[in-house]
Design a protein around this motif. Structure first.
Motif, short mmCIF file in Angstrom:
data_model
loop_
_atom_site.label_atom_id
_atom_site.label_comp_id
_atom_site.label_asym_id
_atom_site.label_seq_id
_atom_site.Cartn_x
_atom_site.Cartn_y
_atom_site.Cartn_z
N LEU A 80 17.04 8.05 -45.90
CA LEU A 80 18.23 7.80 -45.10
C LEU A 80 18.82 6.42 -45.36
O LEU A 80 20.03 6.23 -45.26
N LEU A 81 18.00 5.44 -45.66
CA LEU A 81 18.46 4.10 -46.05
C LEU A 81 17.74 3.70 -47.31
O LEU A 81 16.55 4.02 -47.48
N PRO A 82 18.44 2.96 -48.19
CA PRO A 82 19.83 2.53 -48.11
C PRO A 82 20.80 3.61 -48.59
O PRO A 82 20.40 4.54 -49.30
N VAL A 83 22.06 3.47 -48.20
CA VAL A 83 23.15 4.29 -48.74
C VAL A 83 24.29 3.36 -49.12
O VAL A 83 24.32 2.21 -48.69
N ALA A 84 25.20 3.83 -49.93
CA ALA A 84 26.28 2.98 -50.42
C ALA A 84 27.10 2.39 -49.28
O ALA A 84 27.52 1.24 -49.33
N GLN A 85 27.31 3.20 -48.22
CA GLN A 85 28.15 2.74 -47.11
C GLN A 85 27.41 1.78 -46.17
O GLN A 85 28.02 1.09 -45.38
N ARG B 169 23.83 -0.68 -46.35
CA ARG B 169 22.62 -1.11 -47.05
C ARG B 169 21.49 -1.45 -46.09
O ARG B 169 20.32 -1.48 -46.48
N ALA B 170 21.83 -1.72 -44.83
CA ALA B 170 20.80 -2.09 -43.86
C ALA B 170 21.30 -1.82 -42.44
O ALA B 170 22.51 -1.82 -42.18
N VAL B 171 20.36 -1.61 -41.53
CA VAL B 171 20.63 -1.57 -40.10
C VAL B 171 19.69 -2.58 -39.46
O VAL B 171 18.47 -2.36 -39.43
N GLY B 172 20.25 -3.71 -39.00
CA GLY B 172 19.37 -4.81 -38.62
C GLY B 172 18.56 -5.21 -39.84
O GLY B 172 19.09 -5.29 -40.96
N PRO B 173 17.25 -5.43 -39.68
CA PRO B 173 16.45 -5.80 -40.84
C PRO B 173 15.98 -4.60 -41.67
O PRO B 173 15.35 -4.78 -42.71
N PHE B 174 16.26 -3.37 -41.22
CA PHE B 174 15.77 -2.17 -41.91
C PHE B 174 16.62 -1.90 -43.15
O PHE B 174 17.82 -1.62 -43.05
N VAL B 175 15.99 -1.97 -44.32
CA VAL B 175 16.71 -1.76 -45.59
C VAL B 175 16.29 -0.47 -46.29
O VAL B 175 16.85 -0.10 -47.32
N PHE B 176 15.29 0.21 -45.72
CA PHE B 176 14.74 1.42 -46.35
C PHE B 176 14.15 2.26 -45.24
O PHE B 176 13.44 1.74 -44.37
N PHE B 177 14.45 3.58 -45.26
CA PHE B 177 13.97 4.46 -44.19
C PHE B 177 13.79 5.86 -44.75
O PHE B 177 14.75 6.50 -45.16
N ASP B 178 12.55 6.33 -44.80
CA ASP B 178 12.20 7.66 -45.28
C ASP B 178 11.56 8.46 -44.16
O ASP B 178 10.67 7.96 -43.46
N GLN B 179 11.96 9.72 -44.02
CA GLN B 179 11.23 10.65 -43.16
C GLN B 179 10.31 11.48 -44.02
O GLN B 179 10.76 12.14 -44.97
N MET B 180 9.02 11.44 -43.72
CA MET B 180 8.02 12.23 -44.44
C MET B 180 7.77 13.52 -43.65
O MET B 180 7.35 13.47 -42.50
N GLY B 181 8.05 14.68 -44.27
CA GLY B 181 7.81 15.94 -43.59
C GLY B 181 8.90 16.23 -42.56
O GLY B 181 9.98 15.62 -42.60
#
Length: 290
Positions: free
Chosen positions: A25-30, A32-44
Motif C-alpha cells: 500500500l505504501l509507497p505510491v507515486a501520489q 510517499r509517506a503517511v507521517g513517518p510510515f514510508v512502507f506498508f505491506d499487508q501479509m495474507g
C-alpha cells in the motif's frame, strides 16, 4: 458542499517476498509517506500448507525502523545483533536499522511442520534525519505490554506512539499513530486529530468513512485537521497509522531509506562487500539487485 476528508484512496498491489505474496500500500507515486510510515505491506490472510512457510533470507536495512505486527500465525526474526525472536499475534517487533542491520524472517520450524494461517502487517518507519545513523537495535513488546482501550463495541490496541490518551511502550523517534482497532457491527470511532498525517487501512469487514463504504484491503489517506468518524457496517478490523510529517523527502532504494542519495550508494557497496555482518545460523542471503 463539505470538503471530503479523504484525500487519497490507495489500492493494494500484489508483491512476492520469499515465495509469499503480500499486498503493498505504501509507497505510491501520489503519496510517499503517511507521517513517518514510508512502507506498508499487508501479509495474507492466507493459509500455508504443512511443510511450507515464509522464507525471507537475510537482507539489509538503513535509515528506518521495521515494525512487524501479526493478527494470525508466527514469524521467526533473526538479525546481525544476535536477536532471535518468534513474533506472535498482538506482539510488536520493532527493529531500528539506523546505521545498518541485516535480518531474516522465516516461518518457525513448528509452524512450518503443521501449517496454518498467516495474517499481519509489515511496515517501515523512516527515522528523522538526526537519527538516521543511530545504532541498530531490536525491541520486542509482547501483547500484554501494549495498552488496550475497550468501550461501546470497540477494542483499540496502541501498537506504537499515542492515541486516545494512551501511549505504547515502543520507543519511537517522532510523533507516531499506530493502532489495531476491532469494531463490532454498528460501532463507531473517531480518528485522533492530534496527529498531523493520518490514514485508515481496513483489514477485515466493511466500514463506512465519510459516507463511502470501504472494503478491506485499501488505504484511505485523510486530510489534515479534519474530523473523521469510522463506522463498522459489519464486524470489522482496521489499522490507524500516521504521525508527524517527515522532516524532508526520503529516497528509497530496495531495502534502504535515506535523506542522502550518497548514503544509499554506500549502503549498496556495503552489502555487496559483506560489511553488514552475519545473521547467526544463516548461510543464505538476498544479493544486491543488479
Amino acid at each position: 458542499m463539505a470538503e471530503d476528508p479523504v484525500d487519497l484512496v490507495v489500492a493494494p498491489r500484489p508483491r512476492d517476498i520469499g515465495g509469499f505474496e503480500v499486498r503493498r500500500l505504501l509507497p505510491v507515486a501520489q503519496r510517499r509517506a503517511v507521517g513517518p510510515f514510508v512502507f506498508f505491506d499487508q501479509m495474507g490472510p492466507t493459509t500455508i500448507p504443512p511443510g511450507h512457510g515464509m522464507d525471507v533470507r537475510p537482507h539489509p536495512h538503513i535509515g528506518l525502523a521495521t515494525v512487524t505486527y501479526l493478527f494470525q500465525g508466527e514469524i521467526l526474526h533473526q538479525d546481525t545483533l544476535g536477536s532471535v525472536q518468534v513474533i506472535r499475534p498482538g506482539d510488536v517487533n520493532w527493529m531500528t536499522a539506523g546505521s545498518g542491520i541485516a535480518h531474516s524472517e522465516r516461518t518457525p520450524p513448528e509452524a512450518r511442520a503443521s501449517g496454518g494461517p498467516v495474517f499481519g502487517i509489515q511496515s517501515w518507519v523512516a527515522l528523522p534525519k538526526a537519527h538516521e545513523e543511530t545504532d541498530p537495535a531490536f525491541f520486542h513488546h509482547p501483547v500484554a505490554s501494549l495498552p488496550v482501550i475497550e468501550d461501546d463495541g470497540k477494542t483499540v490496541r496502541i501498537i506504537a506512539g499515542t492515541a486516545f490518551g494512551a501511549r505504547a511502550p515502543v520507543a519511537t523517534f517522532s510523533a507516531t499513530l499506530y493502532c489495531d482497532v476491532v469494531l463490532k457491527a454498528g460501532a463507531k470511532i473517531e480518528v485522533p486529530l492530534e496527529h498531523e498525517e493520518r490514514a485508515i487501512q481496513p483489514v477485515a469487514g466493511r466500514i463506512s468513512v465519510a459516507g463511502r463504504s470501504v472494503e478491506p484491503g485499501s488505504m484511505l489517506v485523510l486530510r489534515a485537521g479534519m474530523p473523521v468518524t469510522i463506522e463498522a457496517l459489519e464486524d470489522a478490523r482496521l489499522m490507524l497509522l500516521g504521525g508527524e510529517r517527515l522532516d524532508g523527502p526520503r529516497q528509497m532504494w530496495w531495502n534502504f531509506v535515506s535523506s542522502s542519495p550518497e548514503r544509499l550508494e554506500q549502503a549498496k557497496a556495503d552489502w555487496k562487500a559483506g560489511r553488514f555482518g552475519q545473521v547467526p545460523g544463516e548461510t543464505e542471503f538476498i544479493p544486491l539487485p543488479e
